[in-house]
Enzyme design. Sequence first.
Site, PDB file in Angstrom:
ATOM      1  N   CYS A 454      41.556 -38.650 -20.390  1.00 24.95           N
ATOM      2  CA  CYS A 454      41.141 -38.493 -19.657  1.00 24.95           C
ATOM      3  C   CYS A 454      40.893 -40.072 -18.734  1.00 24.95           C
ATOM      4  O   CYS A 454      41.976 -40.397 -18.146  1.00 24.95           O
ATOM      5  CB  CYS A 454      39.339 -38.138 -19.351  1.00 24.95           C
ATOM      6  N   HIS A 581      40.403 -32.686 -20.291  1.00 26.91           N
ATOM      7  CA  HIS A 581      39.586 -32.949 -21.811  1.00 26.91           C
ATOM      8  C   HIS A 581      40.358 -31.447 -22.307  1.00 26.91           C
ATOM      9  O   HIS A 581      39.154 -30.035 -22.638  1.00 26.91           O
ATOM     10  CB  HIS A 581      38.459 -32.689 -21.606  1.00 26.91           C
ATOM     11  N   GLU A 583      40.043 -30.641 -25.740  1.00 26.12           N
ATOM     12  CA  GLU A 583      39.216 -31.083 -26.813  1.00 26.12           C
ATOM     13  C   GLU A 583      38.408 -29.082 -26.575  1.00 26.12           C
ATOM     14  O   GLU A 583      37.753 -29.107 -27.636  1.00 26.12           O
ATOM     15  CB  GLU A 583      39.088 -32.230 -26.794  1.00 26.12           C
TER      16      GLU A 583
END
Length: 653
Positions: A454, A581, A583
């Site tokens: 990001c 993102h 993750e």
Amino acid sequence: MLLMGPTDTANGNSAQSSFYATGFDLSLALSTSRRRCRYSHSSICLKETEVGKMKKMKYVLVTGGVVSGLGKGVTASSIGLLLKACGLRVTCIKIDPYLNNDAGTMSPFEHGEVFVLDDGGEVDLDLGNYERFLDVKLTRDNNITTGKIYQFVLDKERKGDYLGKTVQVVPHITDAIQEWIERVAMIPVDGKEGPADVCVIELGGTIGDIESMPFIEALGQFSCRVGAGNFCLIHVSLVPVLNVVGEQKTKPTQHSVRGLRGLGLAPNILACRSATALDDNVKEKLSQFCNVSAEHIITLYDVPNIWHIPLLLRDQKAHEAIFKVLNLPSVTKEPSLKEWTTRAEICDKLHEPVRICIVGKYTGLSDTYLSILKALLHASVACGKKLFVDWVPASDLEDMAEKENPDAYKAAWKLLKSADGVVVPGGFGDRGVQGKILAAKHARENRIPYLGICLGMQIAVIEFARSVLGLKDANSTEFDPNTRSPCVIFMPEGSKTHMGGTMRLGSRRTYFQAPDSKSVKLYGNRSFIDERHRHRFEVNPDMVAQLENGGLSFTGKDETGQRMEIVELPDHPYYIGVQFHPEFKSRPGKPCALFLGLIAAACGELDGVLGEKVGCEIVNCPSNKKVYQNGFATKPENIIRDSVYSYCNGVHS
């Protein structure tokens, strides 16, 4: 104390004092309402004919007592995993009693990371635990807040749905809570058709918090509403060991259960947090004073990593206790946790270290980057490496820190220079931005594996424009609205007046542009991917051609081709930035592709991983039994272990 979860904030002490100063005892009023529910034929309790027409959804409620941060989220996730391993379909709901509509506008220091769902919901980080443990995709409605409930009720009041009635906490708020739970519990989250078999509900905060009272009342009514055999209450409490005495003390749990009973809820199972397993005499004492069978008292003692918690529950027959309360005698299948057990044991035995430096703004609280930590862990276990994370406050890398706090400056740079890989995560505001730019420059010039997420991607673009293209004033309009070289700009569709829920949120599609890029190979040579986003700013499309002519490669774009999603340096061992993102979709046994690439590159094993199928249980990276630093073999004693900054991933301690 690795089971300790995020701190559940309980604000409003002064408000509580002023509230009780009015002479109104809320708990007494709620208990009185509970008695009305139990001994009357009110509309709260469903008629037998109505119940018979519905599928018998089973509910498991997890509450916490004594102190916050006991690990209710991990406990609820582990219970869900255990039930799933027994062959049941499971969904989860998290109740947060705060007045915020969602977690989107909350400071990371206040509440940890904001977890983003596929539908764009900005929710509590515990939903991330649910998704990782159960491998499901939840919705924004799986996170209930006081703000959402009151907004729902007030919207109905404005429409006139209550037909002139006086709108009150009981029954209107409590009914809305129950209806919300029943509705969301029926939404499938595992990719299959039809509702789940069991819904695990976690009530945030601690029993006795004033803001939780309407939810306690609603859940008491709800237990009556769904009927006996369909509701199981598990209370997570603390059994401390005082150093002076050296024995396990049961009084805090006794008082917690007494308070819970005073509010009209009786626990069926006690999950006791303690440093060690409970002694038999302690269990007997708790059973006697809490009116819970000794067989239904579970010990959640400290373990090497949280993947052991479902195994603790299994070994203590927690599933059998739950089945007994939920009247599920036909479910006799033993939990199948072979792969989970193997993974937990492998994690304990790893010894070859890989050191990743996280350069961020909120490094004072690890929960701020919880999903990043978990993604790094999943990738490191898949590569057979023991993960060590070094936290570096970005502002400590800046020139100002050298003058104001030289010790912190030296320690920060020492850790950065010794790292095998660097992660620059997302964030908002200009504090520490220059430090992040310096970290990206260090990784680029010294060929250290780098992953920017990001804002971390935007930082990589800004640094490249300044250092390689010679645009000294290159910046983001977030930090310098008047910059003459706006590499990063505010997205046209964004709102500049409202913050909550106005970003580019949720799952968005990214199309790969370069078939030979590292990112497309890591994702299995797919033509596109769907990843979760949360941002207001984007790379300026008017500067893309100039950046690419300088050597930067935008290997992933959105469907319009105007929004940059992935950036790489082709001639660097591993230098990738992503606007999304990744993750948030990493799972145990299914590591995120980009984090897997980072760990492999940090160990000098990227070529081996690029040839493997990403997403398998364990990626068999070649192992040469050496310690790696910056992708090259080094001696173990050269690895820095700073007691202030060093952090071991939340799994090892």
